[in-house]
Design a protein around this motif. Sequence first.
Motif, PDB file in Angstrom:
ATOM      1  N   ARG A 113       0.841  -1.212   0.000  1.00  0.00           N
ATOM      2  CA  ARG A 113       0.000   0.000   0.000  1.00  0.00           C
ATOM      3  C   ARG A 113       0.869   1.252   0.000  1.00  0.00           C
ATOM      4  O   ARG A 113       0.607   2.210  -0.705  1.00  0.00           O
ATOM      5  CB  ARG A 113      -0.920   0.023   1.228  1.00  0.00           C
ATOM      6  CG  ARG A 113      -2.183  -0.798   1.067  1.00  0.00           C
ATOM      7  CD  ARG A 113      -3.105  -0.591   2.265  1.00  0.00           C
ATOM      8  NE  ARG A 113      -4.265  -1.467   2.214  1.00  0.00           N
ATOM      9  CZ  ARG A 113      -5.431  -1.153   1.634  1.00  0.00           C
ATOM     10  NH1 ARG A 113      -5.599   0.017   1.054  1.00  0.00           N
ATOM     11  NH2 ARG A 113      -6.427  -2.021   1.625  1.00  0.00           N
ATOM     12  N   PHE A 149      -2.988 -13.380  -2.410  1.00  0.00           N
ATOM     13  CA  PHE A 149      -4.213 -12.685  -2.803  1.00  0.00           C
ATOM     14  C   PHE A 149      -4.384 -11.403  -1.996  1.00  0.00           C
ATOM     15  O   PHE A 149      -4.761 -10.363  -2.533  1.00  0.00           O
ATOM     16  CB  PHE A 149      -5.438 -13.594  -2.614  1.00  0.00           C
ATOM     17  CG  PHE A 149      -6.721 -12.869  -2.910  1.00  0.00           C
ATOM     18  CD1 PHE A 149      -7.070 -12.555  -4.222  1.00  0.00           C
ATOM     19  CD2 PHE A 149      -7.552 -12.456  -1.875  1.00  0.00           C
ATOM     20  CE1 PHE A 149      -8.237 -11.846  -4.499  1.00  0.00           C
ATOM     21  CE2 PHE A 149      -8.719 -11.760  -2.148  1.00  0.00           C
ATOM     22  CZ  PHE A 149      -9.063 -11.452  -3.462  1.00  0.00           C
ATOM     23  N   GLU A 150      -4.068 -11.467  -0.697  1.00  0.00           N
ATOM     24  CA  GLU A 150      -4.232 -10.297   0.175  1.00  0.00           C
ATOM     25  C   GLU A 150      -3.364  -9.129  -0.305  1.00  0.00           C
ATOM     26  O   GLU A 150      -3.800  -7.979  -0.293  1.00  0.00           O
ATOM     27  CB  GLU A 150      -3.876 -10.643   1.629  1.00  0.00           C
ATOM     28  CG  GLU A 150      -4.895 -11.545   2.340  1.00  0.00           C
ATOM     29  CD  GLU A 150      -4.943 -12.985   1.791  1.00  0.00           C
ATOM     30  OE1 GLU A 150      -3.901 -13.488   1.287  1.00  0.00           O
ATOM     31  OE2 GLU A 150      -6.025 -13.595   1.852  1.00  0.00           O
ATOM     32  N   MET A 152      -2.252  -8.658  -3.395  1.00  0.00           N
ATOM     33  CA  MET A 152      -2.790  -8.168  -4.679  1.00  0.00           C
ATOM     34  C   MET A 152      -4.020  -7.293  -4.455  1.00  0.00           C
ATOM     35  O   MET A 152      -4.205  -6.257  -5.074  1.00  0.00           O
ATOM     36  CB  MET A 152      -3.149  -9.337  -5.595  1.00  0.00           C
ATOM     37  CG  MET A 152      -1.944 -10.130  -6.079  1.00  0.00           C
ATOM     38  SD  MET A 152      -2.424 -11.264  -7.408  1.00  0.00           S
ATOM     39  CE  MET A 152      -1.031 -12.386  -7.407  1.00  0.00           C
ATOM     40  N   LYS A 153      -4.874  -7.750  -3.534  1.00  0.00           N
ATOM     41  CA  LYS A 153      -6.107  -7.021  -3.235  1.00  0.00           C
ATOM     42  C   LYS A 153      -5.770  -5.659  -2.622  1.00  0.00           C
ATOM     43  O   LYS A 153      -6.392  -4.636  -2.948  1.00  0.00           O
ATOM     44  CB  LYS A 153      -6.939  -7.871  -2.255  1.00  0.00           C
ATOM     45  CG  LYS A 153      -8.286  -7.317  -1.867  1.00  0.00           C
ATOM     46  CD  LYS A 153      -9.326  -7.659  -2.927  1.00  0.00           C
ATOM     47  CE  LYS A 153     -10.761  -7.372  -2.503  1.00  0.00           C
ATOM     48  NZ  LYS A 153     -11.037  -6.078  -1.952  1.00  0.00           N
ATOM     49  N   CYS A 156      -4.741  -3.307  -5.347  1.00  0.00           N
ATOM     50  CA  CYS A 156      -5.884  -2.858  -6.155  1.00  0.00           C
ATOM     51  C   CYS A 156      -6.766  -1.881  -5.381  1.00  0.00           C
ATOM     52  O   CYS A 156      -7.213  -0.865  -5.928  1.00  0.00           O
ATOM     53  CB  CYS A 156      -6.705  -4.048  -6.653  1.00  0.00           C
ATOM     54  SG  CYS A 156      -5.808  -5.055  -7.841  1.00  0.00           S
ATOM     55  N   ASP A 157      -7.028  -2.183  -4.111  1.00  0.00           N
ATOM     56  CA  ASP A 157      -7.869  -1.297  -3.291  1.00  0.00           C
ATOM     57  C   ASP A 157      -7.212   0.061  -3.107  1.00  0.00           C
ATOM     58  O   ASP A 157      -7.848   1.105  -3.209  1.00  0.00           O
ATOM     59  CB  ASP A 157      -8.131  -1.924  -1.909  1.00  0.00           C
ATOM     60  CG  ASP A 157      -9.080  -3.115  -1.988  1.00  0.00           C
ATOM     61  OD1 ASP A 157      -9.630  -3.357  -3.083  1.00  0.00           O
ATOM     62  OD2 ASP A 157      -9.252  -3.807  -0.967  1.00  0.00           O
ATOM     63  N   ARG A 178      -5.702 -14.981  -9.577  1.00  0.00           N
ATOM     64  CA  ARG A 178      -5.598 -14.188  -8.347  1.00  0.00           C
ATOM     65  C   ARG A 178      -5.713 -12.700  -8.659  1.00  0.00           C
ATOM     66  O   ARG A 178      -6.400 -11.950  -7.975  1.00  0.00           O
ATOM     67  CB  ARG A 178      -4.224 -14.440  -7.717  1.00  0.00           C
ATOM     68  CG  ARG A 178      -4.307 -15.102  -6.374  1.00  0.00           C
ATOM     69  CD  ARG A 178      -2.926 -15.231  -5.784  1.00  0.00           C
ATOM     70  NE  ARG A 178      -2.708 -16.634  -5.460  1.00  0.00           N
ATOM     71  CZ  ARG A 178      -1.632 -17.111  -4.855  1.00  0.00           C
ATOM     72  NH1 ARG A 178      -0.640 -16.283  -4.518  1.00  0.00           N
ATOM     73  NH2 ARG A 178      -1.516 -18.375  -4.573  1.00  0.00           N
ATOM     74  N   LEU A 181      -9.257 -11.700  -9.703  1.00  0.00           N
ATOM     75  CA  LEU A 181     -10.138 -11.621  -8.529  1.00  0.00           C
ATOM     76  C   LEU A 181      -9.814 -10.412  -7.649  1.00  0.00           C
ATOM     77  O   LEU A 181     -10.702  -9.831  -7.032  1.00  0.00           O
ATOM     78  CB  LEU A 181     -10.022 -12.900  -7.688  1.00  0.00           C
ATOM     79  CG  LEU A 181     -10.680 -14.148  -8.277  1.00  0.00           C
ATOM     80  CD1 LEU A 181     -10.404 -15.359  -7.375  1.00  0.00           C
ATOM     81  CD2 LEU A 181     -12.185 -13.949  -8.459  1.00  0.00           C
ATOM     82  N   ALA A 182      -8.554 -10.050  -7.599  1.00  0.00           N
ATOM     83  CA  ALA A 182      -8.150  -8.892  -6.789  1.00  0.00           C
ATOM     84  C   ALA A 182      -8.648  -7.588  -7.404  1.00  0.00           C
ATOM     85  O   ALA A 182      -8.729  -6.569  -6.713  1.00  0.00           O
ATOM     86  CB  ALA A 182      -6.636  -8.865  -6.630  1.00  0.00           C
ATOM     87  N   GLY A 183      -8.955  -7.624  -8.713  1.00  0.00           N
ATOM     88  CA  GLY A 183      -9.559  -6.444  -9.331  1.00  0.00           C
ATOM     89  C   GLY A 183      -8.679  -5.633 -10.265  1.00  0.00           C
ATOM     90  O   GLY A 183      -8.895  -4.444 -10.454  1.00  0.00           O
TER      91      GLY A 183
END
Length: 345
Positions: A113, A149-150, A152-153, A156-157, A178, A181-183
């Motif tokens: 992040r 995944f966390e 990647m998410k 994306c967030d 992955r 799905l993460a966006g």
Amino acid sequence: GLIDVHTHITSQPEDYYADIFRRTPIDVAVTAHVYARRTLEAGFTTLRVVGASEYVDVALRNAIDKGQVVGPRLKVAGLPIGATGGHADLTGFSPYLKFGGFDNVADGVDAVRKLVRQNVKYGADVIKMIASAGVLSEEESVGAPQYSFEEMKAICDEAAMWGRKVAAHAHGTEAIKRAVLAGVASIEHGSLIDDEGIRMMKERGTVLVADVYNDDWILAEFAKMGYPEKIIEKERKVGRLQRENFAKAVKAGVKQAYGTDAGVYPHGLNARQFRYMVAGGLTPMQAIQSATVNAAELLGWDKVGAIAPGRFADLVAVDGDPLKDVTLLEKVSFVMKGGEVVVAR
Ligand code: ARG
């Protein structure tokens, strides 16, 4: 005007070890404008730059926008965000070897992040995430996932909070899913995508950016530039499969945008990929649209990608009908950017 959404405009390889140990970010910054002009003269009036060191891409974009340097309009990613030991890290060398400068490696949700925030702070228009292993790096795998995944998410967030889309480098079957799905907005390379991945991308409207030309260039040229056999071997593994899987994705109707990984092969040859996309099942019109309307949509930029009132007057012309022979785009005879003639042959 044509758009290439996967470029590394700031550099191109000359010699594997010299590029790592002798070329500095200053060398890169000094020569980047040459590649920019070459690419514009080849008819590419807009580029997405998906990874550069030291924010050279931001500086180049700004200089072009101010009219100080001749080149295509750029949307840039700044530092590619990747994991320790992964594709965007320097791997395979002594653990005591350290280079100065901005660090593009981040692990864990907080660190990734933070790197998104740093990229936005220093001028990134888009975020590049390294979701899987790669070819032109020394880690063993070509397709293993390199973020959870966390992670990647989180990327994306965070990017979405700042109004940025994410482009995911992903060759591997699992990493592609992955990332989808993460966006992420686009899957770059997509070499080992399977039917489920294709279905997921179709469902979500994720764009495939498949660099289906450069396998030829890598296999013909990279051994001469001193690239380790390990890397060439990875290309042999993945290059042909990528073309087969691209054809499957085309058949299934996955959205395509034109991205070539220019900077792996010499800048200015960007149009060579059209014929490979047509060989993979796109009509010449669809291939051209992948480099115009579809590319503009992926960029989220309604000023490029079409000739219409309210858009920049960016356009190219060729001698003949590119719908009959798409290779005509490899030698454009006229280029205009923002209403100004750049090339008239
Ligand atoms: N930058 C990419 C990587 O190192 C290049 C892949 C080129 N090969 C290909 N078949 N598209 O992973």
